[in-house]
Design a protein around this motif. Structure first.
Motif, PDB file in Angstrom:
ATOM      1  N   PRO A 156      -7.927   6.656  -7.767  1.00  0.00           N
ATOM      2  CA  PRO A 156      -7.057   5.830  -8.608  1.00  0.00           C
ATOM      3  C   PRO A 156      -5.639   5.759  -8.050  1.00  0.00           C
ATOM      4  O   PRO A 156      -5.235   6.547  -7.184  1.00  0.00           O
ATOM      5  N   SER A 157      -4.853   4.842  -8.593  1.00  0.00           N
ATOM      6  CA  SER A 157      -3.403   4.928  -8.447  1.00  0.00           C
ATOM      7  C   SER A 157      -2.920   6.074  -9.336  1.00  0.00           C
ATOM      8  O   SER A 157      -3.537   6.384 -10.364  1.00  0.00           O
ATOM      9  N   HIS A 158      -1.816   6.696  -8.953  1.00  0.00           N
ATOM     10  CA  HIS A 158      -1.218   7.760  -9.779  1.00  0.00           C
ATOM     11  C   HIS A 158       0.072   7.205 -10.383  1.00  0.00           C
ATOM     12  O   HIS A 158       1.110   7.163  -9.713  1.00  0.00           O
TER      13      HIS A 158
ATOM     14  N   MET B 212       2.836   2.821  -3.728  1.00  0.00           N
ATOM     15  CA  MET B 212       1.447   3.070  -3.342  1.00  0.00           C
ATOM     16  C   MET B 212       0.550   2.564  -4.468  1.00  0.00           C
ATOM     17  O   MET B 212       0.365   3.239  -5.471  1.00  0.00           O
ATOM     18  N   TRP B 213       0.024   1.362  -4.283  1.00  0.00           N
ATOM     19  CA  TRP B 213      -0.774   0.707  -5.327  1.00  0.00           C
ATOM     20  C   TRP B 213      -2.265   1.003  -5.135  1.00  0.00           C
ATOM     21  O   TRP B 213      -2.625   1.920  -4.420  1.00  0.00           O
ATOM     22  N   ALA B 214      -3.085   0.190  -5.765  1.00  0.00           N
ATOM     23  CA  ALA B 214      -4.515   0.500  -5.919  1.00  0.00           C
ATOM     24  C   ALA B 214      -5.231   0.806  -4.598  1.00  0.00           C
ATOM     25  O   ALA B 214      -5.304  -0.047  -3.723  1.00  0.00           O
TER      26      ALA B 214
ATOM     27  N   PHE C 211      -6.704 -13.317  -9.427  1.00  0.00           N
ATOM     28  CA  PHE C 211      -5.319 -12.843  -9.452  1.00  0.00           C
ATOM     29  C   PHE C 211      -5.170 -11.601  -8.551  1.00  0.00           C
ATOM     30  O   PHE C 211      -4.329 -11.580  -7.659  1.00  0.00           O
ATOM     31  N   GLU C 212      -6.017 -10.575  -8.775  1.00  0.00           N
ATOM     32  CA  GLU C 212      -5.944  -9.322  -7.996  1.00  0.00           C
ATOM     33  C   GLU C 212      -7.184  -8.489  -8.312  1.00  0.00           C
ATOM     34  O   GLU C 212      -8.083  -8.932  -9.013  1.00  0.00           O
ATOM     35  N   ALA C 213      -7.239  -7.264  -7.756  1.00  0.00           N
ATOM     36  CA  ALA C 213      -8.293  -6.288  -8.109  1.00  0.00           C
ATOM     37  C   ALA C 213      -9.699  -6.705  -7.658  1.00  0.00           C
ATOM     38  O   ALA C 213     -10.647  -6.722  -8.438  1.00  0.00           O
ATOM     39  N   SER C 214      -9.842  -6.993  -6.379  1.00  0.00           N
ATOM     40  CA  SER C 214     -11.177  -7.325  -5.837  1.00  0.00           C
ATOM     41  C   SER C 214     -12.108  -6.114  -5.907  1.00  0.00           C
ATOM     42  O   SER C 214     -11.679  -4.973  -5.698  1.00  0.00           O
TER      43      SER C 214
HETATM   44  O1  FUB Z   1      -1.288  -0.444  -9.896  1.00  0.00           O
HETATM   45  C1  FUB Z   1      -0.461  -1.435  -9.354  1.00  0.00           C
HETATM   46  C2  FUB Z   1      -1.102  -2.774  -9.456  1.00  0.00           C
HETATM   47  O2  FUB Z   1      -1.384  -3.079 -10.809  1.00  0.00           O
HETATM   48  C3  FUB Z   1      -2.438  -2.901  -8.779  1.00  0.00           C
HETATM   49  O3  FUB Z   1      -2.363  -2.968  -7.388  1.00  0.00           O
HETATM   50  C4  FUB Z   1      -2.942  -4.104  -9.453  1.00  0.00           C
HETATM   51  O4  FUB Z   1      -4.289  -4.364  -9.247  1.00  0.00           O
HETATM   52  C5  FUB Z   1      -2.603  -3.801 -10.894  1.00  0.00           C
HETATM   53  O5  FUB Z   1      -3.561  -2.992 -11.505  1.00  0.00           O
END
Ligand code: FUB
Length: 338
Positions: A45-47, A98-100, A237-240
């Protein structure tokens, strides 16, 4: 990514109705990429932290600085936080956010794929390698050549090929690129033009680079036309994420400003994919981001919401719920709060 108004939500009531509870509560986690490695569940996960950065549409308030890997012996067992697996300070090319992330396993090595902003403020995607699924991971000195934007998701096909899907608009900067080239003047298409598409590239055998030019992933409507930018309840939009079910490829993603997790089905890892419906209705919090993973013959959606933080959009918690398929291969839509 604006801050949603959550003043009217009764969180006690909401939590009673929630189909699942946060897997861990001692810290905030989001964007869960789940895998089964060697019979055990690992979540990348992202933290989430409160970095003290004001909210804006670029998502600068998502100021994450490290990654922790969460593990579970089985879907019903406690989730374990395995500590810091990679920190921003140990990534030479990265400056912030540091994203997903996602991870992959090949030939006894584990690979953590992650986006971060470089010193010029442009998102790129890096790889870090470790000997254990929980890290620690050692980052490559440079990001993946030709990578850009956010939200890498790596899919291992049955023939041993690995593909990375990525991209995200708004804060994810995808709208600044055309044909893989950055131009600050580029913006989103007009509402009646085709929407921007997610991206895919096959990885090299060592999983450290792209082995081919980055290609667009087409998402088509029921008539075979590309979804339009103005179709924001269905467009990418995002989150593939990519998974395979009964020989078909399922590409799933977030619609961002309309907060759905949707999916589209195709016959090849490159697509095209035909829009097929919603997997998850909106959660509390602005973002929605997920992964789909088979565990002991059942299928699970790993997702997040902001219920634990009482609606703070950048303080999210990872959850899991089972998903089911209809006989025709369609997925039954989940409502996160029944
Ligand atoms: O967690 C940061 C960003 O928010 C992610 O990269 C996106 O997908 C959204 O969940």
């Amino acid at each position: 990514m604006p801050e949603d108004s959550t003043e009217e939500i009764d969180f006690n009531e909401l939590n009673k109705k929630a189909i699942s509870q946060p897997l861990i509560t001692h810290m905030y986690t989001a964007d869960p990429s789940a895998h089964v490695f060697n019979g055990k569940i690992y979540i990348y996960p992202s933290h989430d932290i409160d970095a003290g950065i004001p909210f804006n549409d670029n998502g600068d308030h998502f100021g994450m600085e490290d990654y922790h890997v969460i593990s579970m012996d089985s879907i019903d067992s406690d989730a374990v936080d395995n500590g810091v697996a990679l920190h921003l300070k140990d990534v030479a090319w990265a400056e912030r956010q540091m994203w997903a992330p996602d991870a992959a396993h090949k030939d006894g090595k584990y690979y953590l794929f992650f986006p971060a902003k470089n010193k010029e403020g442009i998102f790129q995607i890096g790889v870090a390698v470790g000997d254990s699924p929980i890290g620690p991971f050692v980052a490559q000195p440079k990001p993946i050549s030709g990578s850009y934007s956010i939200d890498p998701a790596v899919f291992e096909d049955e023939d041993g090929s690995y593909y990375m899907y990525f991209g995200g608009i708004w804060g994810g900067q995808l709208q600044k690129f055309r044909n893989n080239i950055y131009d600050e003047n580029n913006e989103l298409p007009k509402p009646d033009e085709p929407a921007l598409l997610p991206l895919v590239a096959k990885l090299t055998d060592d999983l450290l680079e792209f082995s081919e030019d980055v290609k667009e992933v087409q998402i088509l409507d029921e008539h075979g036309n590309l979804l339009l930018e103005g179709d924001n309840e269905r467009r990418f939009f995002e989150a593939s994420w990519l998974h395979k079910y009964n020989g078909k490829y399922y590409f799933s993603y977030s619609t961002g400003d309309t907060h759905f997790i949707c999916y589209a089905i195709g016959d090849s890892p490159y697509g095209p994919f035909t829009y097929s419906g919603r997997i998850l209705n909106p959660v509390v919090g602005w973002t929605s981001h997920h992964s789909i993973c088979e565990v002991e013959g059942k299928w699970y959606l790993f997702y997040h919401d902001s219920s634990l933080s009482k609606g703070v959009t950048h303080l999210r918690s990872v959850k899991v719920a089972e998903i089911t398929y209809n006989e025709d291969g369609s997925i039954v839509t989940l409502d996160p709060y029944k």
